[in-house]
Design a protein around this motif. Structure first.
Motif, mmCIF file in Angstrom:
data_model
loop_
_atom_site.group_PDB
_atom_site.id
_atom_site.type_symbol
_atom_site.label_atom_id
_atom_site.label_comp_id
_atom_site.label_asym_id
_atom_site.label_seq_id
_atom_site.Cartn_x
_atom_site.Cartn_y
_atom_site.Cartn_z
ATOM 1 N N GLY A 1 56.655 17.253 45.686
ATOM 2 C CA GLY A 1 56.254 18.081 46.888
ATOM 3 C C GLY A 1 55.929 19.357 46.519
ATOM 4 O O GLY A 1 56.034 19.807 45.354
ATOM 5 N N HIS A 2 55.874 20.391 47.741
ATOM 6 C CA HIS A 2 55.911 21.806 47.196
ATOM 7 C C HIS A 2 56.898 22.254 46.087
ATOM 8 O O HIS A 2 56.645 23.149 45.199
ATOM 9 C CB HIS A 2 56.042 22.449 48.399
ATOM 10 C CG HIS A 2 54.809 22.746 49.401
ATOM 11 N ND1 HIS A 2 54.852 22.144 50.733
ATOM 12 C CD2 HIS A 2 53.581 23.475 49.328
ATOM 13 C CE1 HIS A 2 53.526 22.477 51.429
ATOM 14 N NE2 HIS A 2 52.895 23.164 50.434
ATOM 15 N N THR A 3 58.202 21.807 46.480
ATOM 16 C CA THR A 3 59.262 22.607 46.020
ATOM 17 C C THR A 3 59.392 22.473 44.459
ATOM 18 O O THR A 3 59.470 23.617 43.622
ATOM 19 C CB THR A 3 60.577 21.904 46.478
ATOM 20 O OG1 THR A 3 60.726 22.011 47.912
ATOM 21 C CG2 THR A 3 61.852 22.499 45.913
ATOM 22 N N GLU A 4 59.003 21.025 44.063
ATOM 23 C CA GLU A 4 58.863 21.006 42.533
ATOM 24 C C GLU A 4 57.536 21.697 41.877
ATOM 25 O O GLU A 4 57.696 22.054 40.973
ATOM 26 C CB GLU A 4 58.951 19.464 42.452
ATOM 27 C CG GLU A 4 59.884 18.516 42.561
ATOM 28 C CD GLU A 4 59.894 18.322 44.202
ATOM 29 O OE1 GLU A 4 59.193 18.882 45.164
ATOM 30 O OE2 GLU A 4 60.725 17.491 44.841
ATOM 31 N N HIS B 1 63.182 14.732 46.296
ATOM 32 C CA HIS B 1 61.980 13.603 46.609
ATOM 33 C C HIS B 1 62.222 12.423 45.626
ATOM 34 O O HIS B 1 61.129 12.219 44.734
ATOM 35 C CB HIS B 1 60.674 14.542 46.706
ATOM 36 C CG HIS B 1 60.513 15.428 47.860
ATOM 37 N ND1 HIS B 1 60.091 16.764 47.484
ATOM 38 C CD2 HIS B 1 60.490 15.152 49.187
ATOM 39 C CE1 HIS B 1 60.081 17.276 48.546
ATOM 40 N NE2 HIS B 1 60.293 16.452 49.657
ATOM 41 N N LYS C 1 52.333 14.386 51.385
ATOM 42 C CA LYS C 1 52.475 13.922 49.896
ATOM 43 C C LYS C 1 51.649 12.934 49.313
ATOM 44 O O LYS C 1 51.076 13.154 48.391
ATOM 45 C CB LYS C 1 53.972 13.908 49.675
ATOM 46 C CG LYS C 1 54.696 15.325 49.753
ATOM 47 C CD LYS C 1 56.243 15.403 50.278
ATOM 48 C CE LYS C 1 56.683 16.460 50.567
ATOM 49 N NZ LYS C 1 56.109 17.289 51.327
ATOM 50 N N ASP D 1 60.013 23.808 58.907
ATOM 51 C CA ASP D 1 60.678 22.349 58.343
ATOM 52 C C ASP D 1 59.981 20.830 58.604
ATOM 53 O O ASP D 1 60.477 20.011 58.273
ATOM 54 C CB ASP D 1 62.045 22.428 58.971
ATOM 55 C CG ASP D 1 61.974 22.039 60.445
ATOM 56 O OD1 ASP D 1 61.070 22.082 61.145
ATOM 57 O OD2 ASP D 1 63.506 21.803 60.993
ATOM 58 N N LYS E 1 67.751 18.861 60.395
ATOM 59 C CA LYS E 1 66.691 18.808 61.568
ATOM 60 C C LYS E 1 67.359 18.193 62.877
ATOM 61 O O LYS E 1 66.473 18.721 63.890
ATOM 62 C CB LYS E 1 65.372 17.740 60.894
ATOM 63 C CG LYS E 1 64.867 18.268 59.659
ATOM 64 C CD LYS E 1 63.659 17.529 59.397
ATOM 65 C CE LYS E 1 62.863 17.981 58.246
ATOM 66 N NZ LYS E 1 61.811 17.330 57.632
ATOM 67 N N HIS F 1 68.454 13.869 49.541
ATOM 68 C CA HIS F 1 67.388 14.444 50.677
ATOM 69 C C HIS F 1 68.011 14.064 52.155
ATOM 70 O O HIS F 1 68.171 15.261 52.754
ATOM 71 C CB HIS F 1 66.246 13.845 50.464
ATOM 72 C CG HIS F 1 64.963 14.380 51.177
ATOM 73 N ND1 HIS F 1 64.638 13.930 52.628
ATOM 74 C CD2 HIS F 1 63.918 15.180 51.096
ATOM 75 C CE1 HIS F 1 63.717 14.271 52.853
ATOM 76 N NE2 HIS F 1 63.086 15.123 52.175
HETATM 77 N N1 LIG Z 1 61.587 17.464 52.140
HETATM 78 C C1 LIG Z 1 60.895 18.220 53.434
HETATM 79 C C2 LIG Z 1 61.275 17.723 54.507
HETATM 80 O O1 LIG Z 1 61.218 16.603 54.712
HETATM 81 O O2 LIG Z 1 60.891 18.594 55.257
HETATM 82 C C3 LIG Z 1 59.333 18.271 52.823
HETATM 83 O O3 LIG Z 1 59.009 17.015 52.158
HETATM 84 C C4 LIG Z 1 58.909 19.350 52.352
HETATM 85 O O4 LIG Z 1 58.996 19.471 51.224
HETATM 86 P P1 LIG Z 1 58.277 20.665 50.000
HETATM 87 O O5 LIG Z 1 58.710 21.824 50.703
HETATM 88 O O6 LIG Z 1 58.825 20.515 48.837
HETATM 89 O O7 LIG Z 1 56.888 20.213 50.358
#
Ligand SMILES: N[C@H](C(=O)O)[C@H](O)COP(=O)(O)O
Ligand SMILES: NC(=O)c1ccc[n+]([C@@H]2O[C@H](COP(=O)([O-])OP(=O)(O)OC[C@H]3O[C@@H](n4cnc5c(N)ncnc54)[C@H](O)[C@@H]3O)[C@@H](O)[C@H]2O)c1
Length: 355
Positions: free
Chosen positions: A139-142, A175, A127, A305, A283, A275
């Motif tokens: 990140g991707h999600t947003e 995030h 990121k 992940d 994890k 988070h």
């Molecule tokens: N929060 C996630 C992690 O720690 O695994 C990672 O940053 C990925 O987030 P995105 O899929 O939004 O990029």
């Protein structure tokens, strides 16, 4: 439908200096043993070929598109080319390549929205490297929620779920710095996250009546207000509203005691307030086999992940890449399963409405 007639999965390049390339090459190399359905890699074929050489892997790479990918997958790793503007050195990130990283994600989403590919599977991005190039999404999600919002012309809430064999966990805030969590944790955000999570678990994951365990924010879920007020003032009323609306929700639960084996057997998903409250147990319980899946989107998106792991990119030990392929394999399998379920639902709905 066979592998050759279904739309392939779209697999993005991620940060080209990270382990995304390693695990992509490893997954394709072991595609038969792993029983992987075809994917179309969207990224730089020259950089991928150079990584294969570095890893000592004999991989045939062929330029392809969504129509040809499945047909050649048995003999070549199909790549829809997006060139990296700057040279790539494994382990050394360069924000000059951000346009290719972001372009691959945008292309995968466009193709999936157009049903040319069946789902989006993303390789990890760093990121901070994208931020340095002006990327304005955490990140991707947003970013994916924004792309979905534009496509559907309505705002979509970014919702991240880490899903593994032992735990599904959703962080309500994602995030953001820890110090900002209490200020952003509203009843509306928790409620909407819970409703969308329950709906997606039903529609996409086949759980008829999902059981939600909702974490508190503070130690001991606030200890009746002595250790924090948010649990009783904000979270508890949301749980009561969800229950009144027929959603199987409990909470606010003390977060320290909701992730042990017996506790996890009582719910299908843990809704966490920030988070690390969600991602540490996810994890710890399943780093190698958990999948990051985005909920509430008008397309399917999964991801391994793990992150870019620059420290091990392009490296081998004992005849295999150091980067373990397991989480990418889990992400590819989940994407395929979700896409096939969605297609079967659409086909069944068509039969029902026609009859
Ligand atoms: N929060 C996630 C992690 O720690 O695994 C990672 O940053 C990925 O987030 P995105 O899929 O939004 O990029
Ligand atoms: N989906 C994503 O895009 C995603 C997810 C998580 C982190 N990240 C990004 O990745 C970067 C690095 O993050 P991090 O160091 O916190 O996490 P990381 O997952 O990259 O690495 C954490 C540790 O796990 C090891 N590791 C990671 N994946 C592995 C694999 N497949 N096989 C073997 N070992 C593996 C690494 O070597 C490191 O020791 C950050 O910039 C972060 O933003 C991206």
């Amino acid at each position: 439908m066979t592998d050759e007639t279904r739309a392939p999965l779209a697999l993005t390049m991620g940060d080209p200096a990270g382990i995304g390339l390693d695990v992509t090459l490893d997954a394709w190399t072991h595609r038969d043993a792993l029983g992987l359905a075809p994917f179309l890699f969207i990224g730089d074929p020259t950089v991928l070929a150079e990584r294969a050489r570095l890893l000592g892997l004999d991989v045939s790479i062929a330029e392809a598109d969504h129509r040809s990918a499945a047909g050649i997958f048995a003999t070549s790793l199909p790549v829809l080319p997006i060139a990296c503007p700057a040279p790539v050195i494994a382990g050394r990130a360069d924000s000059a390549n951000a346009p290719a990283v972001i372009g691959a994600i945008q292309t995968a989403v466009q193709m999936t929205l157009a049903s040319q590919t069946a789902a989006v599977v993303t390789n990890p991005i760093a990121k901070s490297v994208l931020y340095a190039a002006g990327f304005r999404f955490p990140g991707h999600t947003e970013f994916l929620a924004e792309l979905g919002s534009v496509a559907r012309n309505k705002p979509l809430l970014p919702i991240m779920m880490l899903a593994g064999p032992k735990l599904r966990a959703v962080p309500v805030t994602i995030h953001i710095p820890l110090k900002d969590v209490p200020g952003l944790l509203t009843a509306d955000l928790i409620y909407r996250t819970a409703v969308i999570t329950a709906a997606d678990l039903k529609a996409r994951f086949g759980i008829a009546a999902p059981r939600l365990a909702i974490a508190g924010l503070n130690p001991h879920a606030g200890e009746s207000g002595a250790l924090g007020l948010e649990d009783d003032a904000i979270i508890r009323p949301v749980v009561e509203r969800l229950q009144a609306e027929g959603i199987d929700a409990v909470g606010p639960l003390p977060a320290d005691t909701m992730f042990h084996d017996r506790a996890r057997a009582t719910y299908d998903v843990a809704l966490c307030m920030y988070h690390d409250q969600a991602l540490i147990p996810a994890k710890a319980l399943g780093f190698d086999d958990s999948v990051n899946v985005t909920l509430g989107l008008p397309f399917i998106r999964t991801s391994p992940d793990h992150g870019t792991a620059f420290g091990i990119a392009g490296q081998r030990l004992d005849g295999r890449t150091i980067a373990r392929v397991d989480s990418l394999v889990a992400a590819l399998r989940m994407a395929r399963e979700l896409a096939d379920t969605e297609r079967a639902d659409i086909e069944n709905a068509g039969i029902e409405s026609a009859s």
